[in-house]
Design a protein around this motif. Sequence first.
Motif, mmCIF file in Angstrom:
data_model
loop_
_atom_site.group_PDB
_atom_site.id
_atom_site.type_symbol
_atom_site.label_atom_id
_atom_site.label_comp_id
_atom_site.label_asym_id
_atom_site.label_seq_id
_atom_site.Cartn_x
_atom_site.Cartn_y
_atom_site.Cartn_z
ATOM 1 N N GLU A 403 33.045 82.713 15.006
ATOM 2 C CA GLU A 403 32.163 83.543 15.011
ATOM 3 C C GLU A 403 30.930 82.350 15.799
ATOM 4 O O GLU A 403 30.944 81.253 15.665
ATOM 5 C CB GLU A 403 31.932 83.901 13.676
ATOM 6 C CG GLU A 403 32.144 84.390 13.434
ATOM 7 C CD GLU A 403 33.096 86.081 13.114
ATOM 8 O OE1 GLU A 403 32.074 86.381 13.999
ATOM 9 O OE2 GLU A 403 33.665 86.778 13.393
ATOM 10 N N VAL A 405 28.400 81.666 14.971
ATOM 11 C CA VAL A 405 27.771 80.708 13.908
ATOM 12 C C VAL A 405 28.489 79.544 13.965
ATOM 13 O O VAL A 405 28.060 77.607 13.209
ATOM 14 C CB VAL A 405 27.524 81.070 12.665
ATOM 15 C CG1 VAL A 405 26.329 81.959 12.582
ATOM 16 C CG2 VAL A 405 28.613 81.860 11.486
ATOM 17 N N GLN A 406 29.633 79.576 13.968
ATOM 18 C CA GLN A 406 30.961 78.419 14.236
ATOM 19 C C GLN A 406 30.428 77.253 15.021
ATOM 20 O O GLN A 406 30.846 76.156 15.090
ATOM 21 C CB GLN A 406 32.187 78.573 13.582
ATOM 22 C CG GLN A 406 32.391 79.567 12.483
ATOM 23 C CD GLN A 406 33.393 80.173 12.351
ATOM 24 O OE1 GLN A 406 33.774 80.444 13.181
ATOM 25 N NE2 GLN A 406 34.771 79.081 11.932
ATOM 26 N N THR A 451 35.573 75.294 7.210
ATOM 27 C CA THR A 451 35.026 75.903 7.761
ATOM 28 C C THR A 451 34.478 76.632 6.639
ATOM 29 O O THR A 451 34.850 76.886 5.441
ATOM 30 C CB THR A 451 35.875 76.428 9.134
ATOM 31 O OG1 THR A 451 37.087 77.150 7.618
ATOM 32 C CG2 THR A 451 36.738 75.817 10.142
ATOM 33 N N GLY A 452 33.424 77.618 6.989
ATOM 34 C CA GLY A 452 32.907 78.953 6.552
ATOM 35 C C GLY A 452 31.643 78.846 7.183
ATOM 36 O O GLY A 452 30.975 78.761 7.797
ATOM 37 N N PHE A 453 30.369 79.446 5.823
ATOM 38 C CA PHE A 453 28.851 80.540 6.037
ATOM 39 C C PHE A 453 28.337 80.188 4.836
ATOM 40 O O PHE A 453 28.853 80.316 4.023
ATOM 41 C CB PHE A 453 30.217 82.242 6.514
ATOM 42 C CG PHE A 453 30.652 81.875 7.256
ATOM 43 C CD1 PHE A 453 30.401 82.306 8.986
ATOM 44 C CD2 PHE A 453 31.652 82.476 7.509
ATOM 45 C CE1 PHE A 453 31.268 82.141 10.542
ATOM 46 C CE2 PHE A 453 32.635 82.889 8.206
ATOM 47 C CZ PHE A 453 32.300 82.712 9.807
ATOM 48 N N SER A 455 25.508 82.113 4.042
ATOM 49 C CA SER A 455 23.829 83.474 3.968
ATOM 50 C C SER A 455 22.968 83.250 2.923
ATOM 51 O O SER A 455 22.522 82.899 1.814
ATOM 52 C CB SER A 455 24.766 84.387 4.334
ATOM 53 O OG SER A 455 25.245 83.917 2.698
ATOM 54 N N LYS A 465 20.770 80.989 -1.402
ATOM 55 C CA LYS A 465 21.862 80.535 -0.815
ATOM 56 C C LYS A 465 22.925 81.014 -1.665
ATOM 57 O O LYS A 465 23.593 80.552 -2.183
ATOM 58 C CB LYS A 465 21.699 79.569 -0.164
ATOM 59 C CG LYS A 465 20.791 79.063 0.227
ATOM 60 C CD LYS A 465 20.652 76.904 1.139
ATOM 61 C CE LYS A 465 19.581 76.758 1.480
ATOM 62 N NZ LYS A 465 19.787 75.527 3.054
ATOM 63 N N GLU A 468 30.014 81.493 1.903
ATOM 64 C CA GLU A 468 31.652 82.539 2.094
ATOM 65 C C GLU A 468 32.502 81.695 2.325
ATOM 66 O O GLU A 468 32.231 80.756 3.129
ATOM 67 C CB GLU A 468 31.191 83.588 3.139
ATOM 68 C CG GLU A 468 29.959 84.526 2.035
ATOM 69 C CD GLU A 468 29.789 85.814 3.413
ATOM 70 O OE1 GLU A 468 30.816 85.782 4.820
ATOM 71 O OE2 GLU A 468 28.664 86.715 3.307
ATOM 72 N N GLY A 471 36.324 82.515 6.881
ATOM 73 C CA GLY A 471 36.998 84.165 7.496
ATOM 74 C C GLY A 471 38.516 84.300 7.655
ATOM 75 O O GLY A 471 39.036 83.803 8.104
ATOM 76 N N ASN A 474 39.553 83.601 10.586
ATOM 77 C CA ASN A 474 38.492 82.605 10.905
ATOM 78 C C ASN A 474 39.101 81.532 10.737
ATOM 79 O O ASN A 474 40.988 80.958 10.974
ATOM 80 C CB ASN A 474 37.135 82.720 11.011
ATOM 81 C CG ASN A 474 36.250 83.844 11.436
ATOM 82 O OD1 ASN A 474 36.183 84.715 10.517
ATOM 83 N ND2 ASN A 474 36.787 84.408 13.265
#
Length: 508
Positions: A403, A405-406, A451-453, A455, A465, A468, A471, A474
């Motif tokens: 993605e 954002v990565q 890795t992660g997000f 949001s 905050k 996540e 993915g 991902n």
Amino acid sequence: MADLTPKDLEILAERGISQTEIDDQLAALRNGFPFLNIEAEATVENCIKRPTAEMQKKAIEIWHQFLESGGVAVKLVPASGAASRMFKDLHAFLNGKKDKPDTDFRRAFFDNIEKFAFYPRLNFVTLTLFGKSIYTLIEEKRYKDIVAALLNKEGLNYGRLPKALLQFHKVPGTSCTPLEEHLAEGAETIKDRNGKVRVHFTVSDDHLPLVKMKIEEAAGGVGKKYDVKLEVGTSVQKPSTDTICVTQDGKIFRKDGALFFRPGGHGSLIENLNDIDADVVFIKNIDNVVPEQRREVSNRFKMIAGGILMGAKTKADEYCRRLQKGTPSHEELAEMLRFLREVLCITHDKSDVMPDEQVASYIFAKLNRPMRVCGMVKNEGEPGGGPFLAYNPDGTVSPQILESVQLDTSDKRIEEIFRRSTHFNPVDLVCAIKDFEGRKFHLTDHVDRSTGFISEKSVDGVEIKALERPGLWNGAMSDWNTIFVEVPAETFNPVKTVNDLLRPAHQI
């Protein structure tokens, strides 16, 4: 270490979450995730395979051979999301001050309302609730009454139901839900030699009873129509994969004094995938499905992807068996390295200077992993993760779905690569999840947990905050062997808003 109360620890134990896991989550929320480094965008020139007509024919033959030889395939459909976002604009209209449709989106909805598969039922509901048809309500400019009948609990309740249960497509005399369409698609693509079709839906706890009722209702009709025996399973995202949240100043967020959890994103479904016992698993989102009359292209490329996967998997397994017996000859190792480079697009700039024993060990480690074929569509403005050639911790470069954002797009080199990217991932995957000896891989061992997000959300007016997990296609599949295959745009027909159902792909 997080400052947790005895009650917090009790709740964590009930969910199957350790304090170490909470500490890791807090660290991620505090520090964020590192950007990933990429070597290049994946294109048809360097990595994405564009199968010729002959290759397509051969792949379909391989797929049928796999099914006829006793291979077991499952169709996994992530279907846990509610349809509320589909109707975001209509919710805003219902709760807003305007009484008439005041945007192009809203005008298109009302101007084409008879084209929606749910129109007959909605009309029945407006007659029941208001004593008037949709046509009359429009004549009287009672637009909000129509939207209320569509979204609210007293009406069709579409604002709260899962997408799986909405009427998406017209069928002569009735309509069809995405759940039914996925059952039918499975019947057309993964029927085994005994006539069995296996489909698995991941759903939310709230929707599970309704989804199970619909499965029981639909399975008989679909099974009879396609002369198959349907085996349909369901599962929910595990509580152990939920994540905590923090306030903007980094403190653990609580609601009514208790720890507040959110689902850890679709990457958490790696646990559900790990529980499936099959040789091959197809993954496709619940809203990316079309009526029977428009499925030919999509079905064809699902089988092509399956055949490409099994062709590559068979060769990889053969190499693993040879490597297990001892170090092959230098020429055989060179052949295997070509397979890594040309089929799996894995490169290692030091493999040519390593001794043969080390090369053999390296090849075995790379080949004895889960494998997936990912459909890639030419980028025409649709959202979705993109295919790139990314650096791995061991210094190798391999295909990854990432993605935006990565990636650190403030870096001019990265931004240029990102800008040049030509394709995106429509979430149409086929996965081989057993090793060369037929044993299931433990898929959670192949997740990149770095890795992660993160949001930004609002809960009861408090900005928080939320975390996540990596993915599903991902970071959760980061340590898989990956093959990118170009598929036609006709295979990608998501329904993100209600008006997407007006697109030709969803009309008959």
